[in-house]
Design a protein around this motif. Structure first.
Motif, mmCIF file in Angstrom:
data_model
loop_
_atom_site.group_PDB
_atom_site.id
_atom_site.type_symbol
_atom_site.label_atom_id
_atom_site.label_comp_id
_atom_site.label_asym_id
_atom_site.label_seq_id
_atom_site.Cartn_x
_atom_site.Cartn_y
_atom_site.Cartn_z
ATOM 1 N N GLU A 61 19.112 -3.103 -5.085
ATOM 2 C CA GLU A 61 20.384 -2.983 -5.798
ATOM 3 C C GLU A 61 20.464 -1.785 -6.513
ATOM 4 O O GLU A 61 19.605 -0.852 -6.603
ATOM 5 C CB GLU A 61 20.449 -4.203 -6.821
ATOM 6 N N LEU A 62 21.742 -1.535 -6.937
ATOM 7 C CA LEU A 62 22.113 -0.134 -7.651
ATOM 8 C C LEU A 62 21.041 0.275 -8.704
ATOM 9 O O LEU A 62 20.713 1.518 -8.827
ATOM 10 C CB LEU A 62 23.322 -0.215 -8.164
ATOM 11 N N ASN A 63 20.759 -0.418 -9.518
ATOM 12 C CA ASN A 63 19.974 -0.389 -10.832
ATOM 13 C C ASN A 63 18.440 -0.277 -10.715
ATOM 14 O O ASN A 63 17.676 -0.293 -11.607
ATOM 15 C CB ASN A 63 20.414 -1.345 -11.828
ATOM 16 N N ASP A 64 18.030 -0.769 -9.334
ATOM 17 C CA ASP A 64 16.616 -0.692 -9.024
ATOM 18 C C ASP A 64 15.894 0.576 -9.497
ATOM 19 O O ASP A 64 16.586 1.687 -9.190
ATOM 20 C CB ASP A 64 16.353 -1.040 -7.641
ATOM 21 N N ILE A 65 14.690 0.497 -9.824
ATOM 22 C CA ILE A 65 13.888 1.708 -10.083
ATOM 23 C C ILE A 65 12.791 1.860 -8.901
ATOM 24 O O ILE A 65 12.320 0.951 -8.452
ATOM 25 C CB ILE A 65 12.780 1.413 -11.263
ATOM 26 N N VAL A 66 12.891 2.993 -8.279
ATOM 27 C CA VAL A 66 12.276 3.197 -6.946
ATOM 28 C C VAL A 66 11.620 4.631 -7.013
ATOM 29 O O VAL A 66 11.902 5.218 -7.974
ATOM 30 C CB VAL A 66 13.396 3.253 -5.660
ATOM 31 N N ARG A 89 5.407 -3.231 -9.997
ATOM 32 C CA ARG A 89 4.955 -2.580 -8.915
ATOM 33 C C ARG A 89 3.450 -2.382 -8.755
ATOM 34 O O ARG A 89 2.791 -2.483 -9.754
ATOM 35 C CB ARG A 89 5.474 -0.909 -9.440
ATOM 36 N N GLY A 90 3.108 -2.155 -7.855
ATOM 37 C CA GLY A 90 1.547 -2.303 -7.253
ATOM 38 C C GLY A 90 1.094 -0.855 -7.982
ATOM 39 O O GLY A 90 1.637 0.165 -8.356
ATOM 40 N N LYS A 91 -0.364 -0.999 -8.119
ATOM 41 C CA LYS A 91 -0.975 0.075 -8.644
ATOM 42 C C LYS A 91 -1.471 1.106 -7.589
ATOM 43 O O LYS A 91 -1.380 0.539 -6.353
ATOM 44 C CB LYS A 91 -2.141 -0.574 -9.238
ATOM 45 N N ILE A 92 -1.756 2.323 -7.971
ATOM 46 C CA ILE A 92 -2.221 3.366 -7.018
ATOM 47 C C ILE A 92 -3.608 3.762 -7.393
ATOM 48 O O ILE A 92 -3.791 4.035 -8.650
ATOM 49 C CB ILE A 92 -1.115 4.577 -6.908
ATOM 50 N N TYR A 93 -4.515 3.906 -6.581
ATOM 51 C CA TYR A 93 -6.012 4.128 -6.809
ATOM 52 C C TYR A 93 -6.553 5.364 -5.999
ATOM 53 O O TYR A 93 -5.800 5.591 -5.235
ATOM 54 C CB TYR A 93 -6.915 3.016 -6.670
ATOM 55 N N ASP A 94 -7.557 5.775 -6.548
ATOM 56 C CA ASP A 94 -8.128 7.018 -5.683
ATOM 57 C C ASP A 94 -9.321 6.236 -4.603
ATOM 58 O O ASP A 94 -9.275 5.046 -4.891
ATOM 59 C CB ASP A 94 -8.846 7.994 -6.762
ATOM 60 N N ARG A 95 -9.944 6.959 -4.072
ATOM 61 C CA ARG A 95 -10.769 6.515 -2.826
ATOM 62 C C ARG A 95 -11.927 5.736 -3.603
ATOM 63 O O ARG A 95 -12.343 4.904 -3.023
ATOM 64 C CB ARG A 95 -11.346 7.620 -2.278
ATOM 65 N N GLU A 109 4.710 7.561 -4.422
ATOM 66 C CA GLU A 109 5.617 6.592 -4.962
ATOM 67 C C GLU A 109 6.871 6.472 -3.997
ATOM 68 O O GLU A 109 7.406 5.272 -3.886
ATOM 69 C CB GLU A 109 6.099 6.727 -6.342
ATOM 70 N N GLN A 110 7.439 7.368 -3.504
ATOM 71 C CA GLN A 110 8.619 7.420 -2.621
ATOM 72 C C GLN A 110 8.056 7.005 -1.129
ATOM 73 O O GLN A 110 8.522 6.188 -0.734
ATOM 74 C CB GLN A 110 9.218 8.521 -2.564
ATOM 75 N N TYR A 111 7.109 7.482 -0.837
ATOM 76 C CA TYR A 111 6.414 7.297 0.635
ATOM 77 C C TYR A 111 6.223 6.005 0.866
ATOM 78 O O TYR A 111 6.334 5.143 2.040
ATOM 79 C CB TYR A 111 5.428 8.352 1.069
ATOM 80 N N MET A 112 5.586 5.299 -0.210
ATOM 81 C CA MET A 112 4.962 3.892 -0.094
ATOM 82 C C MET A 112 5.861 2.764 -0.627
ATOM 83 O O MET A 112 5.452 1.859 -1.217
ATOM 84 C CB MET A 112 3.580 3.832 -0.594
ATOM 85 N N GLU A 113 7.236 3.265 -1.247
ATOM 86 C CA GLU A 113 7.980 2.611 -1.862
ATOM 87 C C GLU A 113 8.294 0.964 -1.356
ATOM 88 O O GLU A 113 7.999 0.204 -2.366
ATOM 89 C CB GLU A 113 9.333 3.107 -1.782
ATOM 90 N N THR A 114 8.326 0.730 -0.239
ATOM 91 C CA THR A 114 8.365 -0.659 0.202
ATOM 92 C C THR A 114 7.420 -1.479 -0.103
ATOM 93 O O THR A 114 7.260 -2.612 -0.229
ATOM 94 C CB THR A 114 9.089 -0.753 1.459
ATOM 95 N N GLU A 115 6.151 -0.757 0.089
ATOM 96 C CA GLU A 115 4.865 -1.582 -0.053
ATOM 97 C C GLU A 115 4.769 -1.751 -1.562
ATOM 98 O O GLU A 115 4.033 -2.843 -2.216
ATOM 99 C CB GLU A 115 3.701 -0.976 0.517
#
Length: 966
Positions: A293-298, A64-70, A304-310
């Motif tokens: 898939e069913l067991n995927d962590i999302v 999973r990609g990282k999340i940073y501040d500005r 985390e939810q808003y940018m899920e696909t990225e």
């Protein structure tokens, strides 16, 4: 004879039958030879490499990609960890043997994990507490769980009994022989029959096993996919599993990715957390990307939810061959996954953390200023929300009421002597209380509710609301006629007893007899009443919430002391052991009142733990020119590390029960009246519509008598005074209600030929509220409530009352628009998106929501008024003495006379060239001066006006307690 034999043989040889027979013999010989070769010659080889192979594709999760501040400070990242998994790949004689052996294997694996200090997954949505199973899910998520367990494709297919099934009933179903067969105990004969050693399982162990079995069920169509038993386990657990792998069928240690939030409590409301996808989430995500898939962590919440696909990245895959029981034989092909993209937020990490601490310090300061060394608060004949005090006994009880002190541990085997002593006194109190309740319910001359003691009133109310009309619905809410005279006599007039009310409810068939009569539904009214009493008595002896209530009266009746509450905090490790303080408490050298004040002052006991009023608040700071969100703080918060990856259901359940409501985002999900912070919009509406000019003078008498009932000004209510002549600038400074009542009245046609028209006034106020963005969500990439513009009472709506209701995110966008003179931007948390190597993919640009076009004179008037609020209001010296020119507006919204007022401050700075817009709200914060003081600390920190250590002291900040007129 020989010739006859020869002829017969020759005829036979020449016949078709002979030829066919020879052919069959040859083929049979070949087959026999082949069987001999396969089973005898090559048998051992094929035993090792079973010939029945099935091709399977297995997806490989990406990092999973990282999340940073500005500023590039990391807020979320993934790291390598180890998980314990299990596969259903054993061979069993029959289903009952499989259940017994598989359950034992899971049990032994769980014991091994826990013995090494790690925890197993508990994400079923059920927990075991206080002797019963309970759900941690609700609504659609709970229905989906029930549908999955009962084998229904849709929740609509659930039967009524399945839909209403309690957690106990659902667990009973899972543990039955036809499902997983997880018994309390095994007989010696059963242990021998199944080849197991375990004697049986406790309720907690049954839940753990059922959770793993349910996960294996979800993978039943992919037996080669393992089910997770524990995540992020220690090296000791890894070693133990590997050492015992031969005796743990299907158990493995697997590499996995663990999501980490370094500063979790400060950012959880923004970032959210990740977890296993629900069916609904999966369907939604598959519309965007069919690889889910069913067991995927999302992503389950926040960014985390808003940018899920990225953030998710692209999966890899393995093409493998598995045998008939799902064992992997070989991996034929493999493609590595591609990591997810990195997300940069507009948030400033250090500013976010500072604001959270500023808010907590302020809340603690307010509490300290309001706590009195008394047992109860007496509001007197003229109650006032501004004068509400907090008795110290409410503080003691709050620690029990909000589950900080665990009353269920008082009776545990390892309980301390103090805990055991309190438990014994509690048992006596409960027996006495229940006996007194039953005496009332059995008495032919039962006391009317209004004549009961306050304690007994609370008991009776609890019985109706929680015992009878709770989850079990013995007294059916849907059947109760709220217009019935007897119902009104009980609820409103309080002139009858609970006995009379229940007997009447029975006569009206409001009681569900099937819930209390067992196997005999044919009872007369007296028998039904007796069954109701038996049900109440049994429930009260087990009900933990009722038990909590009893502790309150134990404290008030001196059956339990404040000193004991303080000592219990040490016994239960809520506070770190301190021999000197404990000794002083025991000797009486330190009073329990002084102890509590000291611990709150030092934030060793936090406002969130007490969950008294106030215990929550929010701060949001945005770039006044762009709508970039620099800080979005909600207090209290939670540790999203404990909810991510595999959810800790017990922790999640504790958060749901927490009376401070940590899941509520106070910036986006707390809509309250804006109070006087709405007045600048009314001022602009009046100026632009010609109802007033910047030089218009209105005499404010303290009461506005043009409508009935006549609203009053705060100065009249508090001091019996009035403001006299006011212009729009001074009216904003003084927050003069009467001035803005008059503006609202004029906007509605008052003092004109057309006459006063409420709808006209509301329409104009709505027009200008919408211009400043108050008609729509703010744009933040978080779950946010819809704003509400007032649709009643134009005069009162002009000062932010009526039905006006906004979140802080709505309000700060409006204030930023004021600050920059008209550019209303959608707020955002997103700065840019990059690949893992830093290559820019997208830079998010501010989106203009609306451009407000009004006269410069209108802007000037409002700005000057807001500047005077900060500069010339005597109770806001914290702003005037900053050394920074600030513009601001305070606001107070009343909840009721029995609760402190909600407090709000909005502002921007520097006044000459605004950089930031700020909004601070403290629910039940008494006075907006408290919010202004918090905002002052925000300005000090942001503009570096003083030492950071002075602002972030780590202790409660002082509260002026001054009531601001707004």
């Amino acid at each position: 004879m020989f010739r006859e034999f020869r002829d017969t043989l020759w005829n036979l040889i020449k016949s078709r039958t002979f030829i066919l027979s020879v052919g069959f013999l040859v083929l049979f010989g070949i087959l026999l030879q082949r069987v001999f070769y396969l089973q005898i010659v090559k048998g051992s080889d094929y035993l090792e490499s079973f010939s029945l192979k099935t091709e399977r594709d297995v997806s490989l999760s990406s990092t999973r990609g990282k999340i940073y501040d500005r500023n590039g400070e990391v807020l979320a990242y993934s790291e390598l960890s180890y998980s314990v998994t299990i596969q259903d790949n054993g061979s069993y004689a029959n289903k009952s043997t499989k259940n017994a052996r598989l359950n034992e294997t899971i049990y032994r694996l769980i014991q091994l994990v826990e013995n090494n200090g790690d925890s197993v997954v508990n994400d079923l949505g059920i927990v075991y507490e206080n002797g019963n199973y309970a759900y941690t899910l609700e609504g659609r998520a709970l229905l989906r769980l029930k549908a999955d367990i009962y084998g229904k494709n849709k929740t609509s297919e659930l039967t009524p009994s399945q839909e209403l099934a309690s957690a106990n009933e659902l667990m009973k179903y899972l543990c039955e022989a036809k499902k997983y067969n997880i018994p309390d105990s095994y007989t010696e004969a059963e242990k021998t029959k199944y080849g197991i050693a375990v004697d049986g399982y406790t309720p907690e162990q049954k839940l753990q096993i059922a959770t793993i079995r349910y996960g294996m069920d979800a993978n039943s169509y992919k037996r080669y996919v393992a089910t997770t038993v524990a995540t992020d386990v220690s090296e000791e657990t890894v070693a133990a599993v590997l050492e015992n792998q031969d005796s743990l069928q299907g158990a493995e240690v697997a590499e996995s990715s663990r999501r980490v939030y370094p500063d979790s409590v400060y950012f959880s409301s923004i970032i959210g957390y990740i977890g296993k996808a629900s069916q609904d989430e999966l369907e939604s995500l598959q519309e965007k990307n069919e690889d889910y898939e069913l067991n995927d962590i999302v992503g389950k919440a926040g960014i985390e939810q808003y940018m899920e696909t990225e953030l998710q990245g692209t999966k890899g895959y393995e093409k493998m061959y598995v045998d008939s029981v799902g064992r992997i034989i070989e991996v034929a092909e493999q493609k590595e996954p591609v990591p997810g993209n990195d997300v940069y937020l507009t948030i400033d990490k250090n500013l976010q953390i500072a604001c959270y601490n500023i808010l907590e310090q302020k809340l603690a300061g307010i509490l300290i200023s309001k706590i009195q060394n008394t047992k109860e608060y007496n509001p007197g004949p003229n109650p006032s929300a501004a004068k509400i005090m907090i008795p110290i006994y409410d503080v003691y009880y709050a620690l029990i009421d909000n589950h900080i002190i665990d009353i269920t541990h008082f009776g545990a085997d390892d309980a301390t002597e103090l805990e055991k002593s309190v438990s014994q006194r509690f048992q006596t109190k409960r027996e006495q209380a229940v006996a007194a309740i039953m005496a009332q319910l059995n008495s032919d001359s039962a006391t009317a509710y209004q004549n009961l003691s306050r304690e007994m009133k609370n008991y009776m109310s609890y019985i109706v609301a929680n015992v009878l009309m709770g989850d079990n619905q013995v007294l059916m809410k849907s059947e109760v006629d709220t217009s019935d005279a007897t119902y009104i006599a009980w609820t409103n007039d309080e002139t009858i007893s609970l006995r009379e009310y229940l007997q009447y409810a029975i006569s009206q068939n409001w009681i569900d007899v099937t819930k209390i009569s067992g196997d005999n539904p044919y009872l007369d009214s007296q028998e039904i009443y007796q069954s109701v009493l038996d049900y109440i008595q049994s429930a009260l002896m087990e009900d933990m919430e009722f038990g909590k209530m009893l502790y309150k009266y134990m404290l008030l009746d001196d059956q339990m002391s404040g000193r004991e509450i303080c000592l219990l905090l040490y016994d239960q490790n809520v506070l770190e052991y301190d021999e000197d303080t404990i000794s002083r408490l025991n000797s009486g050298a330190l009073s329990s009142y002084s102890f509590m004040i000291d611990k709150i002052q030092k934030l060793e006991i936090t406002p969130a733990q007490l969950a008294l009023e106030p215990c929550s608040g929010g701060i949001i700071i945005v770039d006044a020119d762009t709508g970039d969100t620099l800080a979005s703080v909600t207090y209290p918060s939670y540790d999203n590390n404990r909810l991510t990856n595999v959810m800790d259901s017990n922790y999640y359940n504790s958060l749901q029960k927490d009376l401070s409501s940590p899941f509520v985002n106070r910036v986006t999900q707390e809509n309250l009246a804006p109070g006087s912070t709405f007045k600048p919009i009314t001022a602009i509406a009046g100026l632009e519509e010609g109802a007033i000019t910047p030089s218009t003078v209105i005499y404010a008498s303290g009461q506005f008598t043009e409508i009935t009932p006549s609203p009053t000004c705060w100065i009249f209510n508090q001091y019996g005074g009035h403001h006299g002549n006011e212009t729009v600038v001074t009216a904003i400074r003084d927050s003069c209600n009467c001035f803005f009542y008059e503006v609202g009245y004029r906007l509605a046609g008052g003092r004109s030929a057309g006459g006063y028209n409420v709808e006209k006034g509301l329409s104009i106020l709505e027009k200008y509220a919408r211009m400043f963005g108050l008609g729509d969500k703010s744009g933040l990439e978080l779950s946010e409530y819809e704003p509400r513009i007032s649709d009643e009472d134009a005069v009162r709506s002009s000062i932010g009352q009526g039905t006006n209701s906004y979140s802080l995110s709505h309000i700060v966008r409006y204030v930023a628009t004021l600050a920059n003179r008209g550019s209303c931007y959608d707020l955002t948390l997103l700065d840019k998106l990059t690949e893992t190597d830093g290559t820019l993919i997208e830079e998010y640009q501010p989106k203009l929501h609306n451009q407000v076009e009004i006269a410069n004179s209108s802007w000037d008037a409002v700005h000057q008024g807001m500047r005077l609020v900060a500069e010339n209001t005597s109770s806001l010296k914290v702003l005037s003495d900053l050394g920074l020119n600030v513009a601001g507006k305070t606001g107070t919204a009343q909840q009721s006379k029995s609760h402190p007022n909600h407090a709000l401050f909005v502002g921007f700075a520097p006044y000459e060239q605004p950089e930031i817009a700020v909004a601070v709200r403290i629910a039940n914060g008494y006075t907006s001066a408290n919010c202004a003081e918090a905002a002052s600390d925000v300005f000090k920190y942001y503009f570096k006006l003083t030492d950071e250590e002075e602002i972030l002291s780590g202790t409660a900040s002082g509260s002026s307690g001054q009531t601001i007129g707004d």
